[in-house]
Scaffold this motif. Structure first.
Motif, PDB file in Angstrom:
ATOM      1  N   ARG A  10      39.117 -28.940  17.689  1.00 26.76           N
ATOM      2  CA  ARG A  10      37.706 -28.705  17.982  1.00 26.76           C
ATOM      3  C   ARG A  10      36.897 -29.992  17.801  1.00 26.76           C
ATOM      4  N   GLN A  11      35.954 -30.200  18.703  1.00 24.80           N
ATOM      5  CA  GLN A  11      35.043 -31.324  18.527  1.00 24.80           C
ATOM      6  C   GLN A  11      33.923 -30.945  17.565  1.00 24.80           C
ATOM      7  N   THR A  12      33.545 -29.670  17.582  1.00 21.80           N
ATOM      8  CA  THR A  12      32.587 -29.134  16.624  1.00 21.80           C
ATOM      9  C   THR A  12      33.223 -27.910  15.976  1.00 21.80           C
ATOM     10  N   THR A  13      32.886 -27.648  14.716  1.00 26.69           N
ATOM     11  CA  THR A  13      33.595 -26.610  13.957  1.00 26.69           C
ATOM     12  C   THR A  13      32.798 -25.321  13.793  1.00 26.69           C
ATOM     13  N   GLY A  14      31.625 -25.235  14.425  1.00 32.78           N
ATOM     14  CA  GLY A  14      30.753 -24.089  14.178  1.00 32.78           C
ATOM     15  C   GLY A  14      31.342 -22.742  14.544  1.00 32.78           C
ATOM     16  N   MET A  15      32.233 -22.708  15.552  1.00 30.36           N
ATOM     17  CA  MET A  15      32.787 -21.429  16.012  1.00 30.36           C
ATOM     18  C   MET A  15      34.066 -21.025  15.275  1.00 30.36           C
ATOM     19  N   ALA A  16      34.564 -21.883  14.402  1.00 34.81           N
ATOM     20  CA  ALA A  16      35.847 -21.599  13.759  1.00 34.81           C
ATOM     21  C   ALA A  16      35.794 -20.332  12.911  1.00 34.81           C
ATOM     22  N   ALA A  17      34.711 -20.148  12.139  1.00 35.16           N
ATOM     23  CA  ALA A  17      34.593 -18.952  11.300  1.00 35.16           C
ATOM     24  C   ALA A  17      34.523 -17.690  12.152  1.00 35.16           C
ATOM     25  N   TYR A  18      33.814 -17.762  13.278  1.00 39.55           N
ATOM     26  CA  TYR A  18      33.736 -16.619  14.194  1.00 39.55           C
ATOM     27  C   TYR A  18      35.119 -16.288  14.749  1.00 39.55           C
ATOM     28  N   CYS A  19      35.859 -17.328  15.108  1.00 35.74           N
ATOM     29  CA  CYS A  19      37.216 -17.134  15.617  1.00 35.74           C
ATOM     30  C   CYS A  19      38.088 -16.442  14.577  1.00 35.74           C
ATOM     31  N   ARG A  20      37.979 -16.892  13.320  1.00 36.34           N
ATOM     32  CA  ARG A  20      38.807 -16.287  12.257  1.00 36.34           C
ATOM     33  C   ARG A  20      38.444 -14.825  12.038  1.00 36.34           C
ATOM     34  N   SER A  21      37.157 -14.494  12.137  1.00 36.94           N
ATOM     35  CA  SER A  21      36.764 -13.089  11.964  1.00 36.94           C
ATOM     36  C   SER A  21      37.286 -12.222  13.101  1.00 36.94           C
ATOM     37  N   LEU A  22      37.294 -12.768  14.329  1.00 35.29           N
ATOM     38  CA  LEU A  22      37.847 -12.017  15.461  1.00 35.29           C
ATOM     39  C   LEU A  22      39.355 -11.877  15.352  1.00 35.29           C
ATOM     40  N   GLN A  23      40.001 -12.886  14.789  1.00 35.31           N
ATOM     41  CA  GLN A  23      41.454 -12.836  14.586  1.00 35.31           C
ATOM     42  C   GLN A  23      41.827 -11.664  13.677  1.00 35.31           C
ATOM     43  N   ALA A  24      40.992 -11.430  12.649  1.00 35.11           N
ATOM     44  CA  ALA A  24      41.272 -10.338  11.700  1.00 35.11           C
ATOM     45  C   ALA A  24      40.776  -9.001  12.202  1.00 35.11           C
ATOM     46  N   ALA A  25      39.817  -8.996  13.128  1.00 34.88           N
ATOM     47  CA  ALA A  25      39.155  -7.749  13.548  1.00 34.88           C
ATOM     48  C   ALA A  25      40.076  -6.697  14.143  1.00 34.88           C
ATOM     49  N   PRO A  26      41.091  -7.034  14.987  1.00 34.78           N
ATOM     50  CA  PRO A  26      41.933  -5.972  15.554  1.00 34.78           C
ATOM     51  C   PRO A  26      42.610  -5.110  14.508  1.00 34.78           C
ATOM     52  N   ALA A  27      43.053  -5.714  13.410  1.00 38.27           N
ATOM     53  CA  ALA A  27      43.701  -4.928  12.351  1.00 38.27           C
ATOM     54  C   ALA A  27      42.701  -4.039  11.661  1.00 38.27           C
ATOM     55  N   ALA A  28      41.453  -4.548  11.497  1.00 36.59           N
ATOM     56  CA  ALA A  28      40.418  -3.736  10.862  1.00 36.59           C
ATOM     57  C   ALA A  28      40.087  -2.521  11.720  1.00 36.59           C
ATOM     58  N   THR A  29      40.004  -2.738  13.031  1.00 36.08           N
ATOM     59  CA  THR A  29      39.723  -1.649  13.950  1.00 36.08           C
ATOM     60  C   THR A  29      40.831  -0.610  13.920  1.00 36.08           C
ATOM     61  N   ALA A  30      42.085  -1.069  13.871  1.00 34.62           N
ATOM     62  CA  ALA A  30      43.225  -0.140  13.851  1.00 34.62           C
ATOM     63  C   ALA A  30      43.256   0.679  12.589  1.00 34.62           C
ATOM     64  N   ALA A  31      42.707   0.125  11.481  1.00 34.37           N
ATOM     65  CA  ALA A  31      42.763   0.833  10.199  1.00 34.37           C
ATOM     66  C   ALA A  31      41.646   1.861  10.059  1.00 34.37           C
TER      67      ALA A  31
END
Length: 268
Positions: A246-267
């Motif tokens: 990444r050239q800028t890091t602002g979206m990294a936290a959003y990406c990590r939350s989306l990465q975890a979100a499918p499991a949260a939705t399934a639970a």
């Protein structure tokens, strides 16, 4: 009283739900004066379930941290392991703590650190990316997650430098600057795209252009901040691999939350 921001709470819940969704249960048979298998390797959060299918037996941890009462009934006993380590256990009727599992009614549970879920592409990867070793050029990535569609704009240069004394007409930008686009569907952490070149345009002019496929570009993401681009442009005789971040890091936290979100939705 202090409260966590809503976004932080959601991320924490997503991580916990992800771990719960991926937890496994390992079965061990108890019979014939033996645990089968008597040595298992699991991850933090996994559960071992012992089932007595014959005989007067029980399960007791060497350190006494878990166990059940000895019985000849067809019992089942489960224990979830929440820390890394090696945990020995035995049958109190037929053995003792620490005895050799090869010759006695003993067993071992080896618990490893929990494995993260496999990385998958999500909208949080959108934005500007580049290879730090080749400054002044890079990639803009955009995604349509509902269609699993990715678009990439590649800002780069010609493969040969323009001679310093070459005649240059007045224009916007340098004569050796080039841009290409790539698009296609992605799956998992990989996006195999078609690479295009657009020609015939003029600065801020509605003149018709032509867009032609010239090769391939495949993006393979390691995580929310790192990826590898493999490209091939047969007509130009060029191909290779570009590590990007990444050239800028602002979206990294959003990406990590989306990465975890499918499991949260399934639970839920």
């Amino acid at each position: 009283m202090n409260f966590l921001p809503k976004s932080a709470c959601m991320l924490a819940w997503s991580i916990l739900a992800s771990a719960a969704a991926s937890a496994a249960t390992i079965d061990v048979d108890v019979s014939s004066f033996r645990y089968t298998p008597n040595s298992v390797t699991i991850h933090v959060g996994d559960t071992v379930r012992w089932t007595n299918s014959g005989g007067f037996h029980n399960v007791r941890a060497d350190d006494g941290s878990f166990g059940n009462t000895a019985s000849s009934s067809l019992w089942s006993f489960s224990h979830t392991f929440n820390s890394v380590g090696e945990f020995g256990y035995f049958c109190q009727v037929h053995s003792s703590a620490g005895a050799d599992i090869a010759t006695n009614m003993n067993g071992i549970v080896q618990v490893l650190a929990a494995e993260p879920p496999p990385f998958v592409i999500n909208q949080g990867l959108g934005g500007s990316w580049f290879n730090p070793a080749t400054g002044g050029q890079g990639f803009l990535i955009d995604l349509l997650p509902e269609n699993k569609f990715m678009f990439v704009a590649w800002f780069t240069y010609d493969k040969a430098a323009v001679p310093a004394l070459a005649p240059i007409d007045a224009k916007i930008g340098a004569p050796d600057q080039r841009w290409m686009t790539a698009s296609g569907l992605y799956n998992g952490k990989v996006a195999p795209l078609t690479l295009y070149v657009t020609r015939g345009g003029l600065f801020n002019n509605g003149q018709a252009v032509t867009t032609t496929p010239v090769g391939t570009m495949t993006l393979d993401f390691t995580d929310c901040s790192n990826a590898t681009i493999t490209y091939d442009i047969p007509g130009e005789g060029v191909s290779g691999v570009i590590p990007i971040s990444r050239q800028t890091t602002g979206m990294a936290a959003y990406c990590r939350s989306l990465q975890a979100a499918p499991a949260a939705t399934a639970a839920e």
